[in-house]
Each structure stands twice: as structure tokens, then as C-alpha cells.
Design a protein around this motif. Structure first.
Motif, PDB file in Angstrom:
ATOM      1  N   LYS A  55       0.860  -1.172   0.000  1.00  0.00           N
ATOM      2  CA  LYS A  55       0.000   0.000   0.000  1.00  0.00           C
ATOM      3  C   LYS A  55       0.904   1.233   0.000  1.00  0.00           C
ATOM      4  CE  LYS A  55      -2.665   1.028   3.648  1.00  0.00           C
ATOM      5  NZ  LYS A  55      -3.778   0.938   4.589  1.00  0.00           N
ATOM      6  N   ARG A 108       5.792   0.209   6.855  1.00  0.00           N
ATOM      7  CA  ARG A 108       5.057  -0.695   7.739  1.00  0.00           C
ATOM      8  C   ARG A 108       5.175  -2.084   7.163  1.00  0.00           C
ATOM      9  NH1 ARG A 108       1.133   3.535   8.136  1.00  0.00           N
ATOM     10  NH2 ARG A 108      -0.454   2.583   6.831  1.00  0.00           N
ATOM     11  N   VAL A 121       8.722  -5.386  16.912  1.00  0.00           N
ATOM     12  CA  VAL A 121       7.575  -4.565  16.494  1.00  0.00           C
ATOM     13  C   VAL A 121       6.984  -5.180  15.254  1.00  0.00           C
ATOM     14  CG1 VAL A 121       7.087  -2.138  16.784  1.00  0.00           C
ATOM     15  CG2 VAL A 121       9.371  -2.879  16.175  1.00  0.00           C
ATOM     16  N   LYS A 122       5.674  -5.105  15.151  1.00  0.00           N
ATOM     17  CA  LYS A 122       5.069  -5.466  13.889  1.00  0.00           C
ATOM     18  C   LYS A 122       3.851  -4.602  13.657  1.00  0.00           C
ATOM     19  CE  LYS A 122       2.302  -9.353  15.370  1.00  0.00           C
ATOM     20  NZ  LYS A 122       2.109 -10.769  15.165  1.00  0.00           N
ATOM     21  N   PHE A 123       3.547  -4.409  12.393  1.00  0.00           N
ATOM     22  CA  PHE A 123       2.440  -3.556  12.008  1.00  0.00           C
ATOM     23  C   PHE A 123       1.331  -4.400  11.418  1.00  0.00           C
ATOM     24  CE2 PHE A 123       4.145   0.682  12.598  1.00  0.00           C
ATOM     25  CZ  PHE A 123       5.468   0.405  12.786  1.00  0.00           C
ATOM     26  N   ASP A 124       0.284  -3.708  10.990  1.00  0.00           N
ATOM     27  CA  ASP A 124      -0.897  -4.428  10.542  1.00  0.00           C
ATOM     28  C   ASP A 124      -0.828  -4.800   9.072  1.00  0.00           C
ATOM     29  OD1 ASP A 124      -4.413  -3.728  11.170  1.00  0.00           O
ATOM     30  OD2 ASP A 124      -3.263  -5.570  11.024  1.00  0.00           O
ATOM     31  N   ASP A 125      -0.069  -4.019   8.299  1.00  0.00           N
ATOM     32  CA  ASP A 125      -0.071  -4.246   6.852  1.00  0.00           C
ATOM     33  C   ASP A 125       1.293  -3.869   6.292  1.00  0.00           C
ATOM     34  OD1 ASP A 125      -1.583  -1.095   5.786  1.00  0.00           O
ATOM     35  OD2 ASP A 125      -0.037  -1.572   7.250  1.00  0.00           O
ATOM     36  N   PRO A 145       1.077   5.421  11.154  1.00  0.00           N
ATOM     37  CA  PRO A 145       2.280   5.406  11.982  1.00  0.00           C
ATOM     38  C   PRO A 145       3.501   4.943  11.191  1.00  0.00           C
ATOM     39  CG  PRO A 145       0.897   3.538  12.509  1.00  0.00           C
ATOM     40  CD  PRO A 145       0.161   4.329  11.498  1.00  0.00           C
ATOM     41  N   ALA A 166       5.861   5.193  15.640  1.00  0.00           N
ATOM     42  CA  ALA A 166       5.546   4.035  16.471  1.00  0.00           C
ATOM     43  C   ALA A 166       6.633   3.795  17.510  1.00  0.00           C
ATOM     44  CB  ALA A 166       5.396   2.807  15.619  1.00  0.00           C
TER      45      ALA A 166
ATOM     46  N   ILE B  19       6.349  -8.501  22.439  1.00  0.00           N
ATOM     47  CA  ILE B  19       6.120  -8.036  21.069  1.00  0.00           C
ATOM     48  C   ILE B  19       5.260  -6.783  21.131  1.00  0.00           C
ATOM     49  CG2 ILE B  19       4.904  -8.604  18.942  1.00  0.00           C
ATOM     50  CD1 ILE B  19       5.815 -11.285  19.028  1.00  0.00           C
ATOM     51  N   GLN B  20       5.555  -5.861  20.250  1.00  0.00           N
ATOM     52  CA  GLN B  20       4.776  -4.633  20.155  1.00  0.00           C
ATOM     53  C   GLN B  20       4.002  -4.694  18.855  1.00  0.00           C
ATOM     54  OE1 GLN B  20       6.832  -0.974  19.632  1.00  0.00           O
ATOM     55  NE2 GLN B  20       7.348  -0.934  21.775  1.00  0.00           N
ATOM     56  N   TYR B  21       2.722  -4.534  18.905  1.00  0.00           N
ATOM     57  CA  TYR B  21       1.936  -4.551  17.667  1.00  0.00           C
ATOM     58  C   TYR B  21       1.361  -3.172  17.465  1.00  0.00           C
ATOM     59  CZ  TYR B  21      -2.121  -5.363  14.741  1.00  0.00           C
ATOM     60  OH  TYR B  21      -3.075  -5.290  13.778  1.00  0.00           O
ATOM     61  N   VAL B  22       1.660  -2.570  16.310  1.00  0.00           N
ATOM     62  CA  VAL B  22       1.170  -1.232  16.020  1.00  0.00           C
ATOM     63  C   VAL B  22       0.041  -1.352  15.017  1.00  0.00           C
ATOM     64  CG1 VAL B  22       1.790   1.065  15.261  1.00  0.00           C
ATOM     65  CG2 VAL B  22       3.506  -0.382  16.304  1.00  0.00           C
ATOM     66  N   ARG B  23      -1.121  -0.892  15.422  1.00  0.00           N
ATOM     67  CA  ARG B  23      -2.260  -0.971  14.515  1.00  0.00           C
ATOM     68  C   ARG B  23      -2.254   0.257  13.627  1.00  0.00           C
ATOM     69  NH1 ARG B  23      -7.670  -2.376  17.548  1.00  0.00           N
ATOM     70  NH2 ARG B  23      -7.580  -0.170  17.986  1.00  0.00           N
ATOM     71  N   ASN B  24      -2.996   0.218  12.533  1.00  0.00           N
ATOM     72  CA  ASN B  24      -2.931   1.332  11.592  1.00  0.00           C
ATOM     73  C   ASN B  24      -3.520   2.624  12.117  1.00  0.00           C
ATOM     74  OD1 ASN B  24      -1.524   0.030   9.698  1.00  0.00           O
ATOM     75  ND2 ASN B  24      -3.216  -0.341   8.294  1.00  0.00           N
ATOM     76  N   ASP B  25      -4.306   2.545  13.183  1.00  0.00           N
ATOM     77  CA  ASP B  25      -4.765   3.790  13.787  1.00  0.00           C
ATOM     78  C   ASP B  25      -3.755   4.298  14.805  1.00  0.00           C
ATOM     79  OD1 ASP B  25      -7.112   2.292  16.161  1.00  0.00           O
ATOM     80  OD2 ASP B  25      -5.020   1.933  15.711  1.00  0.00           O
ATOM     81  N   ALA B  26      -2.543   3.756  14.741  1.00  0.00           N
ATOM     82  CA  ALA B  26      -1.415   4.183  15.582  1.00  0.00           C
ATOM     83  C   ALA B  26      -1.581   3.808  17.042  1.00  0.00           C
ATOM     84  CB  ALA B  26      -1.152   5.679  15.439  1.00  0.00           C
ATOM     85  N   ILE B  28      -0.759   1.346  19.967  1.00  0.00           N
ATOM     86  CA  ILE B  28       0.306   0.365  20.176  1.00  0.00           C
ATOM     87  C   ILE B  28      -0.147  -0.621  21.239  1.00  0.00           C
ATOM     88  CG2 ILE B  28       2.692   0.020  20.818  1.00  0.00           C
ATOM     89  CD1 ILE B  28       3.276   2.780  19.912  1.00  0.00           C
TER      90      ILE B  28
END
Lengths: 166, 166
Positions: A55, A108, A121-125, A145, A166, B19-26, B28
């Protein structure tokens, strides 16, 4: 010539994909376990490689981009790496058009990346920001982020444009 | 360095863990271990999962309001390093922890107290009424050493049983 080159790349890409794709749902598992696995969605996230759709999260005009080459890294690109990408979908009247080839930096990634303090760290997409050869972003805004890792990779402009680090 | 709280179970995440997971709406989400992470992926609500702090606080099992919690609030302004301040803070942390742990233990003991008294009373009554199932009434009369003292201790019946079994 170009067509044959791209088809060769395509075949090479497919073989890499075949080797590295997640084998989470094996056919030999009983049906009840399969249902559990579906529910838990155990996905092993991997690198960003050739043919990966990403994306675009800046306002350069592109919407979706396909990775052509991951510079650095034999297995593929991770969070913070630069890739070469081809624009597959674009907004009308943007700075980039469909079919352009650009550099892009991964901001991301769904694959967890280890931080220097030991956490992950990991992101959604999977998302990228298009940049030029010198490393400056083509767009003027960045959405969503972005990770700290960009600071080490010297993408400071993107960090300054970001709405959340982030 | 910062000690974070796990989003799911509210335990502290030390550096190098989790683990840190960052969602797209920022937003954490930090997890202390994969157990919490997997529960999150299953979309479980921590307020309904019995072993989490969120559940315990909600259902009154653990202390919720206390002055010792005021010390642990998140501070985002870095303080200038002062050796005395640091030393005093470290001593204070130890003391506050001790106080908090004591208060929590007292809270739990207070919660369990009525049940314990009731169990004691029930055990004493069972001893009086059903001692004949263990020893013949005649034996109790003949040998007064076999009778139990008036002040009932919960451990006594066990020794009586053991002697019988021998």
C-alpha cells in the motif's frame, strides 16, 4: 526482449515464493484442527519480495505498488528497507502514473522486526512511501504510523512528515 | 529504558521481552509473552479472561484504589539527572512496592476471611458429629487418650486417621 526478461523474473519470483510461502495449513491435518487453525490464523509473516503488493501511504498519487526488487537482503526487504517498485494503481492526476518504476521505502511491515533493546515490532499491513533516487519522498504527506527504524536509515524527511512515530 | 505494561494481562514488560503490535490507527499494543499475544489475536476480551489483572480488578478480587498507585503514573518529561534524586527514588520504589504488596495481601486476606471462619466451624462440627465413623464410640470411652481435646485443631483428625490406618 523486455517481455522475455519480465517473464523470466516472473518465474524466478514464483520459485522464491514457492520456497518461502507459509505452510501453515497442511493438507494432512484433520478437519477439526484445520478449523482451529483458520480461527487462530497462524501466519508466518515473511519478507517483502518480488511481486509483493504494498500500500502507498503518501500523497504522491499512487495507490498500490508491486515490489520489483528488494535492494539489500537476499531473502527480501524488511521494515525500513528500500525497494524498487512498479506502480500498479494510481489516483488520476497524481505525480506518478500507473506503470512508473520508483524507489520506495517500507514504512510498515507485517513481519516482526527486532529492535535493539530486544523487543519486536510489527504492524498491521505492508506499506511504502515512494522516494526518489536520492532518498527524498515524492509526496508531501505521510499517513499512518511509521517506525523509529527510519531514523537509523536516514529517512528523516519521512519522519518529520509522519503523524505518529511508532 | 521504560517498563511497559502488557495490554492483555497488565504485567510489566521488561526490556528485551515481548512483542509490540502497532495498529494502523497508531494504537500500540504491547504484550509480555506469546500467551497474551495469542489471546489478543483470538480477540478475547481481557476483562473476561480470569487470570488477567483487568478481570481481577473489575470483579473486586484485587485492590483498585490506593495511594500507592499514584506513584506509578506515566511521566513523559525526562528529568535532569540528579544523583540524590535518583538514589532517593530507588529507595522509595522499594518501600512503595513493599507497602503495596502488603496492602494487596491484606485486601485478599480480608476477602477470604469469612469463608475461612466458616470452614473452621464446619470442620469442628463434622468432627463432633462424625468421629464415630472413624473410631468406635466404645474405644473413645475406654482409652481417654484417644479422645480429641475440646479445642479442635484441624490437623488432629488427620493424625487420628493415620493411627487407625496403621
Amino acid at each position: 526482449m523486455a517481455a522475455s526478461n519480465s517473464s523470466k523474473l516472473f518465474r524466478v519470483g514464483l520459485s522464491i515464493l514457492g520456497g518461502l510461502s507459509n505452510n501453515a495449513l497442511g493438507a494432512s491435518r484433520p478437519s477439526s484442527q484445520l478449523a482451529d487453525m483458520d480461527f487462530l490464523s497462524q501466519q508466518t509473516r515473511t519478507f517483502i519480495q518480488m511481486r509483493t503488493n504494498l500500500k502507498v501511504v503518501d500523497n504522491s498519487g499512487a495507490k498500490r505498488v508491486m515490489c520489483i526488487q528488494a535492494l539489500k537482503g537476499k531473502k527480501g526487504a524488511r521494515l525500513g528497507d528500500v525497494i524498487v517498485a512498479s506502480v500498479k494503481e494510481a489516483h488520476v492526476g497524481g505525480k506518478v502514473k500507473k506503470g512508473d518504476v520508483h524507489y520506495a521505502v517500507v514504512v510498515r511491515a507485517a513481519m516482526p522486526r527486532g529492535r535493539c533493546d530486544g523487543s519486536e515490532v510489527k504492524f498491521d499491513d505492508n506499506a511504502v512511501v515512494l522516494i526518489n533516487k536520492q532518498g527524498e519522498p515524492i509526496g508531501t504527506r505521510v499517513f499512518g504510523p511509521v517506525p523509529h527504524e527510519l531514523r537509523k536509515k536516514k529517512h528523516l524527511k519521512i519522519l518529520s512528515l509522519a503523524e505518529q512515530i511508532a | 529504558m521504560r517498563l511497559e505494561k502488557c495490554w492483555f494481562c497488565s504485567s510489566t514488560v521488561y526490556p528485551g521481552h515481548g512483542i509490540q503490535y502497532v495498529r494502523n490507527d497508531a494504537k500500540i499494543f504491547r504484550f509480555c509473552r506469546s500467551k497474551c499475544h495469542k489471546n489478543f489475536k483470538m480477540k478475547r476480551n481481557p476483562r473476561k479472561v480470569k487470570w488477567t489483572k483487568a478481570y481481577r480488578r473489575l470483579h473486586g478480587k484485587d485492590m483498585t484504589q490506593d495511594s500507592t498507585f499514584e506513584f506509578e503514573r506515566k511521566r513523559n518529561r525526562p528529568e535532569r539527572y540528579d544523583r540524590n534524586v535518583t538514589e532517593n527514588t530507588l529507595k522509595a520504589i522499594k518501600k512503595i512496592d513493599k507497602v503495596r504488596v502488603d496492602r494487596e495481601a491484606r485486601h485478599i486476606a480480608k476477602r477470604l476471611k469469612p469463608k475461612k471462619a466458616q470452614l473452621q466451624r464446619e470442620a469442628a462440627r463434622e468432627l463432633e458429629q462424625s468421629i464415630s465413623m472413624v473410631k468406635a464410640p466404645g474405644a473413645l470411652l475406654r482409652d481417654p487418650s484417644l479422645t480429641l481435646p475440646v479445642k479442635v485443631k484441624v490437623s488432629k483428625p488427620e493424625t487420628v486417621d493415620n493411627r487407625m490406618e496403621e
